[in-house]
Design an enzyme around this catalytic site. Structure first.
Site, PDB file in Angstrom:
ATOM      1  N   TYR A  59       0.842  -1.200   0.000  1.00  6.78           N
ATOM      2  CA  TYR A  59       0.000   0.000   0.000  1.00  6.78           C
ATOM      3  C   TYR A  59       0.879   1.253   0.000  1.00  6.78           C
ATOM      4  O   TYR A  59       0.694   2.158  -0.828  1.00  6.78           O
ATOM      5  CB  TYR A  59      -0.943  -0.022   1.209  1.00  6.78           C
ATOM      6  CG  TYR A  59      -1.622   1.298   1.495  1.00  6.78           C
ATOM      7  CD1 TYR A  59      -2.679   1.750   0.709  1.00  6.78           C
ATOM      8  CD2 TYR A  59      -1.206   2.103   2.560  1.00  6.78           C
ATOM      9  CE1 TYR A  59      -3.300   2.969   0.973  1.00  6.78           C
ATOM     10  CE2 TYR A  59      -1.824   3.311   2.843  1.00  6.78           C
ATOM     11  CZ  TYR A  59      -2.870   3.746   2.042  1.00  6.78           C
ATOM     12  OH  TYR A  59      -3.473   4.948   2.314  1.00  6.78           O
ATOM     13  N   LYS A  93       1.212   4.124  -2.898  1.00  3.19           N
ATOM     14  CA  LYS A  93       0.908   5.540  -2.668  1.00  3.19           C
ATOM     15  C   LYS A  93       2.124   6.417  -2.994  1.00  3.19           C
ATOM     16  O   LYS A  93       1.975   7.524  -3.515  1.00  3.19           O
ATOM     17  CB  LYS A  93       0.460   5.757  -1.219  1.00  3.19           C
ATOM     18  CG  LYS A  93      -0.887   5.115  -0.863  1.00  3.19           C
ATOM     19  CD  LYS A  93      -2.078   5.768  -1.571  1.00  3.19           C
ATOM     20  CE  LYS A  93      -2.354   7.177  -1.095  1.00  3.19           C
ATOM     21  NZ  LYS A  93      -3.553   7.739  -1.758  1.00  3.19           N
TER      22      LYS A  93
HETATM   23  N1  NAP Z   1      -7.885   5.891   6.037  1.00  2.00           N
HETATM   24  C1  NAP Z   1      -6.695   6.240   6.532  1.00  2.00           C
HETATM   25  O1  NAP Z   1      -6.371   5.976   7.718  1.00  2.00           O
HETATM   26  C2  NAP Z   1      -5.717   7.014   5.672  1.00  2.00           C
HETATM   27  C3  NAP Z   1      -4.466   7.331   6.213  1.00  2.00           C
HETATM   28  C4  NAP Z   1      -3.567   8.063   5.436  1.00  2.00           C
HETATM   29  C5  NAP Z   1      -3.903   8.454   4.161  1.00  2.00           C
HETATM   30  N2  NAP Z   1      -5.113   8.109   3.652  1.00  2.00           N
HETATM   31  C6  NAP Z   1      -5.416   8.522   2.285  1.00  2.00           C
HETATM   32  O2  NAP Z   1      -6.485   9.448   2.327  1.00  2.00           O
HETATM   33  C7  NAP Z   1      -7.296   9.319   1.156  1.00  2.00           C
HETATM   34  C8  NAP Z   1      -8.746   9.145   1.552  1.00  2.00           C
HETATM   35  O3  NAP Z   1      -8.875   7.984   2.358  1.00  2.00           O
HETATM   36  P1  NAP Z   1     -10.283   7.527   2.963  1.00  2.00           P
HETATM   37  O4  NAP Z   1     -10.021   7.033   4.338  1.00  2.00           O
HETATM   38  O5  NAP Z   1     -11.280   8.605   2.714  1.00  2.00           O
HETATM   39  O6  NAP Z   1     -10.592   6.276   2.016  1.00  2.00           O
HETATM   40  P2  NAP Z   1     -11.821   5.265   2.087  1.00  2.00           P
HETATM   41  O7  NAP Z   1     -12.822   5.717   3.093  1.00  2.00           O
HETATM   42  O8  NAP Z   1     -11.258   3.895   2.177  1.00  2.00           O
HETATM   43  O9  NAP Z   1     -12.492   5.469   0.658  1.00  2.00           O
HETATM   44  C9  NAP Z   1     -11.831   5.086  -0.501  1.00  2.00           C
HETATM   45  C10 NAP Z   1     -12.480   5.798  -1.664  1.00  2.00           C
HETATM   46  O10 NAP Z   1     -11.775   5.412  -2.845  1.00  2.00           O
HETATM   47  C11 NAP Z   1     -12.732   5.048  -3.807  1.00  2.00           C
HETATM   48  N3  NAP Z   1     -12.180   4.068  -4.739  1.00  2.00           N
HETATM   49  C12 NAP Z   1     -11.559   2.904  -4.449  1.00  2.00           C
HETATM   50  N4  NAP Z   1     -11.214   2.281  -5.592  1.00  2.00           N
HETATM   51  C13 NAP Z   1     -11.640   3.085  -6.616  1.00  2.00           C
HETATM   52  C14 NAP Z   1     -11.582   2.999  -8.023  1.00  2.00           C
HETATM   53  N5  NAP Z   1     -11.033   1.954  -8.647  1.00  2.00           N
HETATM   54  N6  NAP Z   1     -12.106   4.013  -8.747  1.00  2.00           N
HETATM   55  C15 NAP Z   1     -12.679   5.077  -8.142  1.00  2.00           C
HETATM   56  N7  NAP Z   1     -12.773   5.205  -6.817  1.00  2.00           N
HETATM   57  C16 NAP Z   1     -12.258   4.220  -6.067  1.00  2.00           C
HETATM   58  C17 NAP Z   1     -13.890   4.471  -3.034  1.00  2.00           C
HETATM   59  O11 NAP Z   1     -14.976   4.452  -3.883  1.00  2.00           O
HETATM   60  P3  NAP Z   1     -16.498   4.106  -3.491  1.00  2.00           P
HETATM   61  O12 NAP Z   1     -17.019   5.383  -2.948  1.00  2.00           O
HETATM   62  O13 NAP Z   1     -17.095   3.692  -4.779  1.00  2.00           O
HETATM   63  O14 NAP Z   1     -16.430   3.005  -2.478  1.00  2.00           O
HETATM   64  C18 NAP Z   1     -13.949   5.442  -1.869  1.00  2.00           C
HETATM   65  O15 NAP Z   1     -14.675   6.592  -2.227  1.00  2.00           O
HETATM   66  C19 NAP Z   1      -6.685   8.169   0.357  1.00  2.00           C
HETATM   67  O16 NAP Z   1      -5.808   8.693  -0.604  1.00  2.00           O
HETATM   68  C20 NAP Z   1      -5.882   7.404   1.382  1.00  2.00           C
HETATM   69  O17 NAP Z   1      -4.804   6.709   0.779  1.00  2.00           O
HETATM   70  C21 NAP Z   1      -6.037   7.405   4.384  1.00  2.00           C
END
Ligand code: NAP
Length: 302
Positions: free
Chosen positions: A125, A129
């Site tokens: 992952y 990223k």
């Molecule tokens: N969660 C954490 O703890 C964390 C930590 C550090 C950084 N981040 C980063 O922050 C950002 C937002 O994270 P989050 O927690 O909001 O993520 P999340 O809740 O897991 O949501 C993931 C999103 O990505 C979309 N997605 C996944 N595969 C896709 C595809 N093939 N085409 C289009 N959309 C797709 C999903 O679509 P659907 O709406 O259709 O399901 C969902 O809207 C990401 O870049 C992540 O890497 C997250």
């Protein structure tokens, strides 16, 4: 100002939609099947059709452990897909705000990470990223990459919801206490993104606003203390709570290794963009109160 955000039901997507009014912006979410990061040919067309003032790439493959067995898909979505989003921004001649992660680091540093510290992802992952960051940089100089960490919110799957769910059926929960980081409410991330996007749109010729920035909740803790804070708030408003047993990471093996130090130094974002996220504790309170009121009841009343 109109912002297009990738994804439909993600934590940051739903937070941006909720905070749009307060931030005085229009947010349009675009996701699968119209925009699928695993099908780059869909990306440019879907974004060009919206003609936004800025694009936020909040969609990602975020299943950290599953990524170890699906490296090609993780790379496709997080690297190739991110590059396609950034190319759409370049074609429209607008800025892109791209979300990235503390997992680009190996966590061995003894202080909060700064933007120019050496990267070294421990798993698929994080590597995907990091490749996504490079793809965005290669596609357009008009970008702000925001690395965040430990994201939770009233929406979707996250650590806070998992803890409350477990406490419905358990009196004691073991949680690792030797990983440091800063819990970050996605609603605060949304406010931060809107601030950064506005700066980029209003000052198109300011190179200092472009580049990579760290953006997490202020303060730091470990996962076990984070869980205790969740339960203290939940118990106070009649929600589930459990005793937390601190354990070392070695006692909780997972397919993907996690950095021991996920702390990010946010001073560049504050100095350059004037954006500071609130302390993690008060932010957590609002989220837990909302989760409990909506989805959780006290064990003895069920
Ligand atoms: N969660 C954490 O703890 C964390 C930590 C550090 C950084 N981040 C980063 O922050 C950002 C937002 O994270 P989050 O927690 O909001 O993520 P999340 O809740 O897991 O949501 C993931 C999103 O990505 C979309 N997605 C996944 N595969 C896709 C595809 N093939 N085409 C289009 N959309 C797709 C999903 O679509 P659907 O709406 O259709 O399901 C969902 O809207 C990401 O870049 C992540 O890497 C997250």
């Amino acid at each position: 100002m109109q912002i297009a955000v990738t994804g439909r039901s993600g934590q940051v997507v739903l937070s941006l939609l909720e905070r749009a009014k307060a931030g005085n912006v229009e947010v349009r979410a675009v996701g699968r099947p119209d925009l699928d990061l695993a099908r780059p040919e869909t990306v440019v067309a879907a974004l060009l059709a919206l003609r936004p003032d800025a694009i936020v790439n909040a969609a990602a493959y975020t299943a950290v452990d599953l990524a170890e067995s699906e490296p090609a898909l993780a790379h496709e979505i997080n690297a190739t897909g991110a590059g396609a989003v950034a190319r759409a921004a370049a074609q429209l001649d607008i800025p892109i705000v791209h979300l990235s992660t503390d997992y680009v680091f190996d966590g061995s540093l003894g202080r909060p990470y700064r933007e120019d510290d050496a990267t070294g992802p421990l798993g698929v992952y994080g590597a995907s990223k990091l490749a996504g960051e490079a793809a965005v940089v290669a596609a357009t100089a008009n970008h702000a990459i925001l690395r965040t960490a430990w994201v939770y919110s009233p929406f979707g799957k996250n650590f806070a919801r998992t803890m409350l769910t477990l406490a419905n059926t358990r009196d004691e929960i073991s949680v690792v206490s030797d990983q440091l980081g800063s819990p970050t409410n996605a609603l605060d991330i949304a406010d931060g993104i809107i601030g950064v996007a506005r700066n980029l749109v209003n000052r198109p010729a300011a190179p200092e606003l472009r580049g990579t920035f760290h953006m997490t909740g202020a303060g730091e803790t470990n996962w076990a203390e984070f869980a205790q804070a969740i339960f203290a708030i939940s118990a106070g408003v009649g929600g589930p709570s459990a005793r937390v047993r601190p354990i070392p990471t070695s006692a909780y093996p997972t397919p993907a290794r996690r950095p021991a130090n996920s702390r990010l130094d946010n001073s560049r974002l504050a100095n350059v963009h004037g954006v500071r996220l609130p302390d993690w504790q008060p932010s957590l309170r609002g989220c837990i109160e909302r989760l409990v009121a909506r989805d959780f009841q006290r064990k003895d009343t069920q």
